[in-house]
Design a protein around this motif. Structure first.
Motif, PDB file in Angstrom:
ATOM      1  N   MET A   8       1.538  -4.942  13.313  1.00 15.17           N
ATOM      2  CA  MET A   8       2.575  -4.031  12.816  1.00 15.17           C
ATOM      3  C   MET A   8       3.150  -4.581  11.515  1.00 15.17           C
ATOM      4  O   MET A   8       3.070  -5.771  11.232  1.00 15.17           O
ATOM      5  CB  MET A   8       3.684  -3.867  13.856  1.00 15.17           C
ATOM      6  N   ASP A   9       3.745  -3.686  10.750  1.00 16.11           N
ATOM      7  CA  ASP A   9       4.316  -4.076   9.463  1.00 16.11           C
ATOM      8  C   ASP A   9       5.817  -4.310   9.594  1.00 16.11           C
ATOM      9  O   ASP A   9       6.560  -3.439  10.030  1.00 16.11           O
ATOM     10  CB  ASP A   9       4.060  -2.985   8.418  1.00 16.11           C
ATOM     11  N   PHE A  10       6.254  -5.503   9.188  1.00 13.07           N
ATOM     12  CA  PHE A  10       7.669  -5.850   9.197  1.00 13.07           C
ATOM     13  C   PHE A  10       8.056  -6.373   7.822  1.00 13.07           C
ATOM     14  O   PHE A  10       7.232  -6.968   7.121  1.00 13.07           O
ATOM     15  CB  PHE A  10       7.972  -6.929  10.246  1.00 13.07           C
ATOM     16  N   ILE A  11       9.290  -6.154   7.437  1.00 12.93           N
ATOM     17  CA  ILE A  11       9.769  -6.670   6.161  1.00 12.93           C
ATOM     18  C   ILE A  11      10.314  -8.084   6.325  1.00 12.93           C
ATOM     19  O   ILE A  11      10.005  -8.976   5.549  1.00 12.93           O
ATOM     20  CB  ILE A  11      10.841  -5.734   5.561  1.00 12.93           C
ATOM     21  N   SER A  12      11.136  -8.295   7.346  1.00 12.68           N
ATOM     22  CA  SER A  12      11.753  -9.605   7.544  1.00 12.68           C
ATOM     23  C   SER A  12      10.907 -10.469   8.472  1.00 12.68           C
ATOM     24  O   SER A  12      10.450  -9.998   9.521  1.00 12.68           O
ATOM     25  CB  SER A  12      13.158  -9.444   8.144  1.00 12.68           C
ATOM     26  N   PRO A  13      10.698 -11.742   8.132  1.00 11.99           N
ATOM     27  CA  PRO A  13       9.980 -12.637   9.047  1.00 11.99           C
ATOM     28  C   PRO A  13      10.716 -12.858  10.364  1.00 11.99           C
ATOM     29  O   PRO A  13      10.105 -13.271  11.343  1.00 11.99           O
ATOM     30  CB  PRO A  13       9.862 -13.941   8.250  1.00 11.99           C
ATOM     31  N   ASP A  56      11.707 -10.584  12.205  1.00  9.03           N
ATOM     32  CA  ASP A  56      11.217  -9.541  13.103  1.00  9.03           C
ATOM     33  C   ASP A  56       9.762  -9.728  13.483  1.00  9.03           C
ATOM     34  O   ASP A  56       9.209  -8.930  14.251  1.00  9.03           O
ATOM     35  CB  ASP A  56      11.392  -8.164  12.454  1.00  9.03           C
ATOM     36  N   ASP A  57       9.121 -10.753  12.950  1.00 10.88           N
ATOM     37  CA  ASP A  57       7.700 -10.960  13.219  1.00 10.88           C
ATOM     38  C   ASP A  57       7.423 -12.434  13.522  1.00 10.88           C
ATOM     39  O   ASP A  57       7.359 -12.838  14.669  1.00 10.88           O
ATOM     40  CB  ASP A  57       6.885 -10.477  12.010  1.00 10.88           C
ATOM     41  N   ALA A 105      18.200 -10.556  18.459  1.00  9.31           N
ATOM     42  CA  ALA A 105      17.855  -9.268  17.847  1.00  9.31           C
ATOM     43  C   ALA A 105      18.371  -8.106  18.690  1.00  9.31           C
ATOM     44  O   ALA A 105      18.858  -7.100  18.158  1.00  9.31           O
ATOM     45  CB  ALA A 105      16.341  -9.166  17.671  1.00  9.31           C
ATOM     46  N   THR A 106      18.288  -8.257  20.003  1.00  7.66           N
ATOM     47  CA  THR A 106      18.782  -7.207  20.896  1.00  7.66           C
ATOM     48  C   THR A 106      20.278  -6.978  20.710  1.00  7.66           C
ATOM     49  O   THR A 106      20.773  -5.862  20.877  1.00  7.66           O
ATOM     50  CB  THR A 106      18.489  -7.590  22.358  1.00  7.66           C
ATOM     51  N   SER A 107      20.993  -8.024  20.335  1.00  3.70           N
ATOM     52  CA  SER A 107      22.449  -7.935  20.197  1.00  3.70           C
ATOM     53  C   SER A 107      22.919  -7.420  18.845  1.00  3.70           C
ATOM     54  O   SER A 107      24.040  -6.921  18.732  1.00  3.70           O
ATOM     55  CB  SER A 107      23.076  -9.319  20.436  1.00  3.70           C
ATOM     56  N   ILE A 127      23.239 -14.367   9.865  1.00  5.01           N
ATOM     57  CA  ILE A 127      23.523 -15.219  11.027  1.00  5.01           C
ATOM     58  C   ILE A 127      22.224 -15.599  11.735  1.00  5.01           C
ATOM     59  O   ILE A 127      22.072 -16.715  12.241  1.00  5.01           O
ATOM     60  CB  ILE A 127      24.497 -14.509  11.985  1.00  5.01           C
ATOM     61  N   GLY A 128      21.263 -14.676  11.745  1.00  6.24           N
ATOM     62  CA  GLY A 128      19.977 -14.948  12.385  1.00  6.24           C
ATOM     63  C   GLY A 128      19.259 -16.127  11.759  1.00  6.24           C
ATOM     64  O   GLY A 128      18.683 -16.968  12.460  1.00  6.24           O
ATOM     65  N   HIS A 129      19.268 -16.195  10.437  1.00  2.00           N
ATOM     66  CA  HIS A 129      18.628 -17.331   9.761  1.00  2.00           C
ATOM     67  C   HIS A 129      19.339 -18.635  10.102  1.00  2.00           C
ATOM     68  O   HIS A 129      18.689 -19.676  10.290  1.00  2.00           O
ATOM     69  CB  HIS A 129      18.614 -17.106   8.255  1.00  2.00           C
ATOM     70  N   VAL A 130      20.663 -18.597  10.196  1.00  6.31           N
ATOM     71  CA  VAL A 130      21.403 -19.805  10.558  1.00  6.31           C
ATOM     72  C   VAL A 130      21.052 -20.235  11.988  1.00  6.31           C
ATOM     73  O   VAL A 130      20.813 -21.420  12.256  1.00  6.31           O
ATOM     74  CB  VAL A 130      22.926 -19.579  10.423  1.00  6.31           C
TER      75      VAL A 130
END
Length: 473
Positions: free
Chosen positions: A1-6, A8-9, A19-21, A341-344
């Motif tokens: 699948m194609d994702f823009i952000s790493p 998400d992949d 991610a669910t939150s 926040i996800g990257h942190v």
């Protein structure tokens, strides 16, 4: 699948729960719940002044038990596509769900008096609270516990200090780890001390629409109570949008905390480079050099801290400004808060993993200390001044500056200084660590106290979010 952000992949398996939150789907769910809670609040108020009938116990149970499913999200996307407005689509979705639940009589009251930003600011702050208290802080506390255990394990492990990259007075590995733990404690305390604001104040902040509903309700107090019951601090005055200051304070605090973690990753990287610690690598370190064992997780953590911090700082800078009563440019900006926040969080996970598998090479530290007796020059000049030598520093400068001394050469230097002091004669780089042990133990105790307070607040925040129905679906 194609994702823009790493996120998400490539890194999704490590951030699935997060991610669910904080996903767009989650944001819609939180807005729907805000609308539901507000409807319950509104009916309760208006029934007291005879404008509507109060809900029966069964009707209220039906209202508050409304759930948000994948089918609801698909329906929301259909409605938004047709209407071109996400909050209106949320309103229409709730009306449909009320009709399906046999509550069509109260559907006309959905969103009554509200503007979109009344819903958005509350839902966004719920999302951020969940991101912080369910995900970020638990990862930070895991990291802090790991650091305090490492500091305690090496409370008596001496090592060469370095200032400006050059040999300096000895320290202990435990104290240097405790230093970074202490910095995390500071930011943990700062983050949990920030009270996010919220508002329900209408299209331009004057609450005009509520006065039209009825004059028999003290809307100023009641709406502030509604916001307060969500765990937010009611803003006294707003435009259409909530002042960004409390959110900016939180996001910049997270960003600056990430900067302190960059400091930790870089120190560990350097310790790994000089052989003080050994960081585990992947099975293959290089596509061409088979001997390589690269600290890739450590470097990955550093990169994620840098990116996450940059994103959050830029968001904070941007949302401080909004034209007149509001413009919409902040909407797309705020949707990237979860990304920052996800990257942190990803960086913290990687860093904690590194620390859980790190090997501290005490022998290398000891060997290097034995090769740098010149680092006792501070002790020499201080002690000789105490004993009455007026030019002790200047004489020591001529004997120690820029040199690497062995034990024998150190003793010779003392002799040339005419220093026969037993303290200096018996001193060695392993023992010249001052109060490093006491400082480390005090820091560990402090961190444990902070951890206890943080745990209590996390439990309280998550309990409130569950009680309000934000974590039940």
């Amino acid at each position: 699948m194609d994702f823009i952000s790493p996120l998400d992949d490539r890194y999704y398996s490590e951030l699935r729960d997060f991610a669910t939150s904080v996903s767009e789907r989650a944001f819609v769910k939180y807005r729907l719940r805000i609308e539901t809670l507000y409807l319950d609040f509104l009916i309760n108020l208006l029934s007291k002044v005879g404008i509507v009938k109060p809900l029966t116990s069964n009707e209220r149970d039906k209202l508050l038990s409304l759930e948000f499913s994948d089918e609801d999200y698909a329906r929301f996307r259909e409605l938004e596509g047709r209407l071109g407005h996400d909050v209106k689509a949320t309103e229409y979705l709730l009306r449909e769900k009320l009709s399906n639940a046999g509550l069509s009589e109260i559907a006309r009251l959905v969103h009554l008096g509200l503007t979109s930003e009344d819903v958005n600011n509350l839902a966004l702050n719920v999302l951020i609270k969940i991101a912080v208290y369910k995900h970020l802080i638990p990862e930070l506390t895991n990291l802090l516990v790991t650091l305090t255990h490492l500091a305690n394990e090496h409370v008596n492990t001496p090592m060469l200090g370095r200032t400006h990259g050059q040999p300096a007075t000895p320290t202990t590995f435990g104290k240097e780890v405790a230093y970074h733990a202490y910095r995390i404690c500071y930011w943990l305390w700062e983050i949990i001390s920030i009270k996010l604001q919220g508002k329900v104040s209408g299209a331009t902040g004057s609450l005009a629409s509520f006065k039209v509903i009825t004059n028999e309700v003290n809307w100023l107090d009641e709406l502030m109570n509604f916001v307060h019951d969500l765990g937010l601090e009611p803003a006294l005055v707003t435009t259409q949008i909530l002042p960004a200051d409390s959110l900016t304070h939180l996001l910049t605090s997270i960003a600056l905390m990430a900067q302190t973690l960059i400091n930790l990753t870089q120190d560990l990287w350097l310790y790994n480079m000089i052989g003080y610690v050994h960081v585990s690598g992947k099975p293959v370190g290089s596509s061409t050099m088979p001997h390589k064992v690269n600290p890739v997780d450590l470097e990955n953590a550093e990169g994620n801290f840098k990116l996450g911090s940059s994103i959050l700082m830029e968001i904070s800078r941007y949302i401080q400004v909004s034209r007149l009563q509001r413009d919409l440019s902040d909407s797309t900006i705020k949707r990237n808060i979860g990304l920052g926040i996800g990257h942190v969080i990803l960086g913290i996970k990687r860093l904690t993993s590194v620390l859980n598998n790190i090997k501290v090479d005490v022998e290398v530290m000891s060997k290097e200390l034995n090769e740098h007796w010149e680092t006792l020059s501070e002790a020499v000049q201080v002690r000789l001044r105490v004993l009455g030598m007026k030019d002790a520093y200047e004489k020591s400068l001529t004997l120690f500056r820029g040199l690497r001394l062995s034990r024998t050469e150190y003793i010779e230097a003392l002799s040339r200084l005419g220093a026969d002091d037993p303290m200096l004669m018996n001193l060695n780089p392993h023992s010249y660590i001052g109060y490093a042990r006491e400082v480390t133990i005090n820091t560990i105790n402090h961190c444990n106290e902070v951890l206890s307070t943080v745990k209590t607040q996390v439990d309280e925040e998550l309990s409130r979010l569950r009680r309000l129905g934000f974590l039940n679906q």
